[in-house]
Design a protein around this motif. Structure first.
Motif: not given
Lengths: 207, 392
Positions: A21, A24-25, A28-29, A184, A187, A191, A195, B24, B27-28, B30-32, B34-35, B38-39
């Protein structure tokens, strides 16, 4: 049974979520394009390269240990997806870095990996316990990082042109689009597996 | 003209820049996302477990003639329990004296080695039903099952899968070697535990062992399980005989010196009195040695292990570490059964004493007769992990 320490693949997959993660962050940035904060950029780049490399070694070590033990096949539907992901991530973070770099990289990556594995297996077989008790493990890792940075600084100063690979360099070539796609997909798999694992399942056990 | 073009270029560049920032950001996110999502979802689902819990059965020191049946209701209620040996004719009846939420009804003067059925009525309506079998007075072969650490920790854990694997199976009882829940002072955790466990507790009585998580804060553990209700110092220890085996359950959620000091005499006396039986099984949560996070407990090794050896204890069963392990401490066999539900151990270091280990969800089934004790550990999909037999 001989005493040796290893991470379980489940844990490696959890850690991989953080690593991939973050990767990719940063990707991306596109932080590396930023001309400001040169020193921070340099520092972060180096720390990240080594961290990713060492984590890769750990992933490979875990994957190989699991595959080399007969008990890893007992519950293969639960374990195997994590083992496969550990091996893919491990290969990606270690071998890819070495192969994509010039041969000279081997000269400093391999010794760091050897030192790390040596410290990890021989000196701190109970590394988690060490972390728990006195943060000795963290200090050791920081020292390895420090030596690595000093070494890189020394090599840079001596004008040896080996620093031609940047882990987070963004390059819009056809080949790198696939590379991005691979990242991706990796990733997403990591993930998903995490989960599922947190729910007692795996990519091979859906219910 | 050039000026206009430059202006247009600047506008396009600005739009592109804006577009890039939006892409961007998406995308960020989307990356951050899911977890944490889920919790959040898991916790919401977990906290929705019904307060009303179906009955469970356990006992004190004489399961051949005395057990207790428990259940929980949302409001203070008075329950009536009908029980008997014929499912169609539950001829015996006990009505609770006062209204409560967590109910415990003690059934006494039962016949040994006999199957009983029971039904709980609240306000004229059936609340729940179940069955249990009393312990035999003589030595007859029997089977029991053991799990541990059914707490959920991160995520939902796999206790629900363990429950699914045990559902419909026929065991004399299920021993849970501690850490039934993640936080013993949180009622919702118990609600969730019983909600999941109800699928097997309906037919299998429970032999609970207290774990460190169960005893957090103002622990509710002993509100739900009253096996140790007559003990001094609020300690959860008890023992019982079942056929050829003497079971001793100790209160070692941490294995501290003070825990040892308060129980050591009882442990010794209890084992002394059990020497007529072929097997002695001691269960407590914290392992003396283990290949996981906690490893070695010096207090237990120094003060308890010599006693266990002195009285020729057949096996010591633990939880606490979240993996399966079997090994030897000299001649004494130990087992760690932490694969019952919580997140598995991140790292392991099997020791020289370790004979078998696995980092996978599991449960252990034990068959006992007059001269053998066979322990089989299975994955939740039924694959055999370990098969070990002890002889007298």
């Amino acid at each position: 049974m001989s005493a040796f320490f290893f991470f379980t693949p489940t844990a490696v997959v959890y850690f991989s979520v953080l690593f991939q993660t973050l990767y990719l962050i940063l990707y991306t940035l596109d932080l590396m394009k930023n001309r400001r904060f040169q020193f921070l950029k340099w520092l972060m780049n180096n720390i990240l390269i080594l961290s990713y490399f060492l984590f890769g070694v750990l992933c490979l070590y875990t994957g190989i240990i699991m595959l080399s033990m007969s008990w890893s096949y007992i519950d293969w539907r639960y374990q195997l997806p994590s083992v496969i992901l550990a091996l893919i991530t491990g290969t990606y973070y270690t071998i890819a870095i070495i192969l994509r770099s010039k041969a000279f990289h081997v000269l400093y990556f391999l010794p760091s990996a050897c030192i790390f594995v040596f410290l990890f297996i021989m000196i701190f077989p109970g590394i988690i316990r060490a972390l728990w008790m006195g943060l000795i493990g963290i200090i050791t890792l920081l020292l390895v990082q420090l030596f690595f940075l000093l070494y890189r600084y020394y090599v840079q100063k001596s004008n040896i042109h080996w620093l031609n690979y940047r882990l987070f360099k963004k390059n819009y070539t056809f080949r790198n689009k696939y590379w991005t796609l691979f990242n991706w997909i990796l990733w997403a798999l990591i993930v998903t597996e995490s989960i599922l694992k947190l729910s007692g399942l795996s990519l091979f056990i859906w219910w | 003209m050039n000026g206009i073009l430059s202006k247009a270029n600047i506008t396009t560049q600005g739009e592109n820049r804006q577009k890039t920032i939006i892409i961007k950001s998406v995308l960020i996110i989307i990356l951050l996302i899911p977890i944490p999502i889920y919790f959040l979802v898991v916790n919401l689902i977990y906290l929705q477990a019904p307060v009303e819990n179906q009955p469970w059965v356990s006992w004190f020191d004489d399961p051949h003639q005395r057990v207790y049946v428990s259940w929980e209701t949302e409001e203070d209620t008075i329950g009536v329990i009908y029980y008997g040996t014929d499912y169609n004719n539950l001829s015996l009846e006990i009505t609770e004296v006062s209204a409560k939420r967590i109910h415990h009804v003690i059934l006494e003067k039962l016949t040994a080695n006999t199957k009983y059925y029971y039904e709980i009525n609240i306000g004229g309506e059936i609340f729940g039903e179940g069955e249990f079998k009393t312990a035999p007075l003589s030595i007859v072969p029997f089977k029991w099952v053991m799990i541990s650490d059914t707490q959920r920790m991160l995520g939902s854990g796999h206790h629900w899968r363990t429950a699914k694997a045990l559902k419909g199976k026929n065991y004399s009882f299920i021993a849970n070697i501690g850490d039934l829940v993640e936080s013993g002072n949180w009622k919702e955790e118990f609600h969730s535990f019983f909600h999941i466990a109800s699928s097997y507790l309906k037919k299998i009585p429970i032999v609970p062992v207290i774990g460190n998580h169960d005893s957090y804060g103002t622990s509710l553990f002993q509100d739900y399980f009253i096996n140790g209700m007559n003990n001094p110092h609020d300690l959860f220890y008890y023992s019982f005989n079942w056929s050829s085996v003497h079971f001793q359950i100790c209160h070692f959620p941490y294995g501290t010196e003070s825990e040892i000091e308060l129980q050591v005499d009882w442990i010794r006396n209890d084992l002394e009195n059990s020497l007529i039986l072929p097997f002695r099984i001691v269960m407590f949560h914290v392992p003396i040695i283990g290949g996981g996070f906690y490893g070695y407990n010096e207090n237990l090794d120094t003060h308890i292990l010599p006693i266990l050896k002195e009285y020729n204890v057949t096996a010591v069963i633990h939880g606490h570490e979240h993996h399966y392990e079997r090994g030897l401490m000299g001649d004494t066999m130990y087992m760690i059964l932490g694969g019952g539900g919580g997140t598995l151990d991140p790292g392991l270091r099997p020791g020289e004493n370790t004979e078998c280990f696995a980092v996978t969800p599991s449960y252990t089934e034990v068959y006992a007769d007059s001269s053998t004790l066979n322990l089989k550990t299975f994955t939740l999909t039924g694959e055999l992990i370990d098969d070990y037999t002890l002889y007298i």
